[in-house]
Design a protein around this motif. Sequence first.
Motif, short mmCIF file in Angstrom:
data_model
loop_
_atom_site.label_atom_id
_atom_site.label_comp_id
_atom_site.label_asym_id
_atom_site.label_seq_id
_atom_site.Cartn_x
_atom_site.Cartn_y
_atom_site.Cartn_z
N MET A 196 -4.02 1.46 -37.65
CA MET A 196 -4.28 1.32 -36.21
C MET A 196 -5.63 1.97 -35.85
O MET A 196 -6.01 2.99 -36.44
N VAL A 197 -6.32 1.35 -34.92
CA VAL A 197 -7.60 1.89 -34.45
C VAL A 197 -7.49 2.14 -32.95
O VAL A 197 -7.00 1.29 -32.20
N THR A 198 -7.93 3.31 -32.53
CA THR A 198 -7.97 3.63 -31.10
C THR A 198 -9.42 3.64 -30.64
O THR A 198 -10.28 4.25 -31.29
N MET A 199 -9.68 2.94 -29.56
CA MET A 199 -11.04 2.91 -29.00
C MET A 199 -10.92 2.75 -27.50
O MET A 199 -9.87 2.41 -26.97
N THR A 200 -12.03 2.99 -26.81
CA THR A 200 -12.06 2.79 -25.36
C THR A 200 -12.85 1.52 -25.09
O THR A 200 -14.00 1.39 -25.54
N VAL A 201 -12.25 0.59 -24.38
CA VAL A 201 -12.92 -0.67 -24.06
C VAL A 201 -13.01 -0.79 -22.55
O VAL A 201 -11.99 -0.82 -21.85
N ASN A 202 -14.23 -0.84 -22.07
CA ASN A 202 -14.48 -0.95 -20.63
C ASN A 202 -13.70 0.11 -19.84
O ASN A 202 -13.09 -0.16 -18.80
N GLY A 203 -13.69 1.32 -20.38
CA GLY A 203 -13.08 2.46 -19.70
C GLY A 203 -11.60 2.63 -19.92
O GLY A 203 -11.00 3.59 -19.41
N VAL A 204 -10.98 1.72 -20.69
CA VAL A 204 -9.53 1.80 -20.92
C VAL A 204 -9.26 2.09 -22.39
O VAL A 204 -9.82 1.41 -23.27
N ARG A 205 -8.41 3.08 -22.65
CA ARG A 205 -8.08 3.42 -24.04
C ARG A 205 -7.18 2.33 -24.62
O ARG A 205 -6.19 1.94 -24.00
N ARG A 206 -7.54 1.85 -25.79
CA ARG A 206 -6.78 0.77 -26.44
C ARG A 206 -6.37 1.18 -27.84
O ARG A 206 -7.16 1.77 -28.58
N GLU A 207 -5.15 0.83 -28.19
CA GLU A 207 -4.67 1.03 -29.56
C GLU A 207 -4.49 -0.34 -30.18
O GLU A 207 -3.70 -1.16 -29.69
N ILE A 208 -5.25 -0.63 -31.24
CA ILE A 208 -5.28 -1.96 -31.84
C ILE A 208 -4.60 -1.92 -33.21
O ILE A 208 -4.96 -1.10 -34.06
N GLN A 209 -3.65 -2.83 -33.39
CA GLN A 209 -2.88 -2.85 -34.64
C GLN A 209 -3.50 -3.76 -35.70
O GLN A 209 -3.04 -3.76 -36.84
N SER A 210 -4.52 -4.54 -35.37
CA SER A 210 -5.09 -5.50 -36.33
C SER A 210 -5.64 -4.78 -37.55
O SER A 210 -5.99 -3.58 -37.48
N PRO A 211 -5.76 -5.48 -38.70
CA PRO A 211 -6.40 -4.87 -39.87
C PRO A 211 -7.77 -4.31 -39.51
O PRO A 211 -8.51 -4.91 -38.74
N THR A 212 -8.10 -3.18 -40.10
CA THR A 212 -9.31 -2.47 -39.66
C THR A 212 -10.60 -3.19 -40.05
O THR A 212 -11.66 -2.85 -39.57
N ASN A 213 -10.50 -4.19 -40.96
CA ASN A 213 -11.71 -4.95 -41.30
C ASN A 213 -11.86 -6.21 -40.45
O ASN A 213 -12.76 -7.02 -40.69
N THR A 214 -11.00 -6.39 -39.46
CA THR A 214 -11.13 -7.53 -38.55
C THR A 214 -12.42 -7.40 -37.76
O THR A 214 -12.74 -6.31 -37.26
N PRO A 215 -13.21 -8.48 -37.65
CA PRO A 215 -14.41 -8.37 -36.81
C PRO A 215 -14.06 -7.95 -35.39
O PRO A 215 -13.09 -8.45 -34.79
N LEU A 216 -14.83 -7.02 -34.87
CA LEU A 216 -14.58 -6.52 -33.51
C LEU A 216 -14.56 -7.67 -32.50
O LEU A 216 -13.78 -7.66 -31.55
N LEU A 217 -15.40 -8.68 -32.74
CA LEU A 217 -15.44 -9.83 -31.82
C LEU A 217 -14.07 -10.50 -31.70
O LEU A 217 -13.65 -10.86 -30.60
N TYR A 218 -13.37 -10.64 -32.82
CA TYR A 218 -12.06 -11.30 -32.79
C TYR A 218 -11.07 -10.46 -31.99
O TYR A 218 -10.24 -10.99 -31.25
N VAL A 219 -11.16 -9.14 -32.16
CA VAL A 219 -10.25 -8.26 -31.44
C VAL A 219 -10.51 -8.36 -29.93
O VAL A 219 -9.57 -8.47 -29.13
N LEU A 220 -11.78 -8.33 -29.57
CA LEU A 220 -12.12 -8.38 -28.14
C LEU A 220 -11.66 -9.70 -27.53
O LEU A 220 -11.05 -9.73 -26.46
N ARG A 221 -11.96 -10.79 -28.19
CA ARG A 221 -11.64 -12.10 -27.61
C ARG A 221 -10.15 -12.45 -27.74
O ARG A 221 -9.54 -12.92 -26.78
N ASN A 222 -9.59 -12.23 -28.92
CA ASN A 222 -8.22 -12.72 -29.17
C ASN A 222 -7.15 -11.73 -28.73
O ASN A 222 -6.13 -12.13 -28.16
#
Length: 173
Positions: free
Chosen positions: A1-27
């Motif tokens: 899991m990766v935790t990051m802040t996106v546009n001021g909101v804390r997000r916890e992302i379960q996708s594989p850590t080598n997933t392109p950031l673009l896919y995470v943002l869009r999908n």
Amino acid sequence: MVTMTVNGVRREIQSPTNTPLLYVLRNDLELSGPQFGCGLAQCGSCSVLLDGKEIRSCVTPLSAASGKEVTTLEGLPARWAQQKGLSKSDAEKTLHPIQQAWIEEQAPLCGFCQNGMMIKATELLEHVARPTVAEIKEAFTTSGPSPHLCRCGSYTAIIQAVERAAAVMAKGR
Ligand code: FES
Ligand code: FES
């Protein structure tokens, strides 16, 4: 899991850590500002700010954003509102000056590249208040992994929009 802040909101992302950031943002986060153009860091349409620096999200793994702050095109109004200390009600009806300048200069043609253009302009104007035309051209061509490409050729309008936004943003600095 990766935790990051996106546009001021804390997000916890379960996708594989080598997933392109673009896919995470869009999908995963349904942010449609960053675009998939080349997928090879060669066009700039996928750009976002990572801790204030423009990066190509198509070639940036999710892991690189861990613990960091991501700003997409959607987050520019709130970023400006925070920088200017605007009230919540003012912030809700305020575009970032760069977005406003893009509208007033009618910079987009098809629009596909313009996400990256506005993100690059944000990075530039947060560091250089009143850039020269040469500095604007340099920012869009040689400062990143590749030039920001516009197939429609809106480059002149983009330069004018950057100058218009710079004039607004520089007020009160
Ligand atoms: S889609 Fe990322 S640089 Fe072209
Ligand atoms: S406005 Fe069409 S690619 Fe730039």
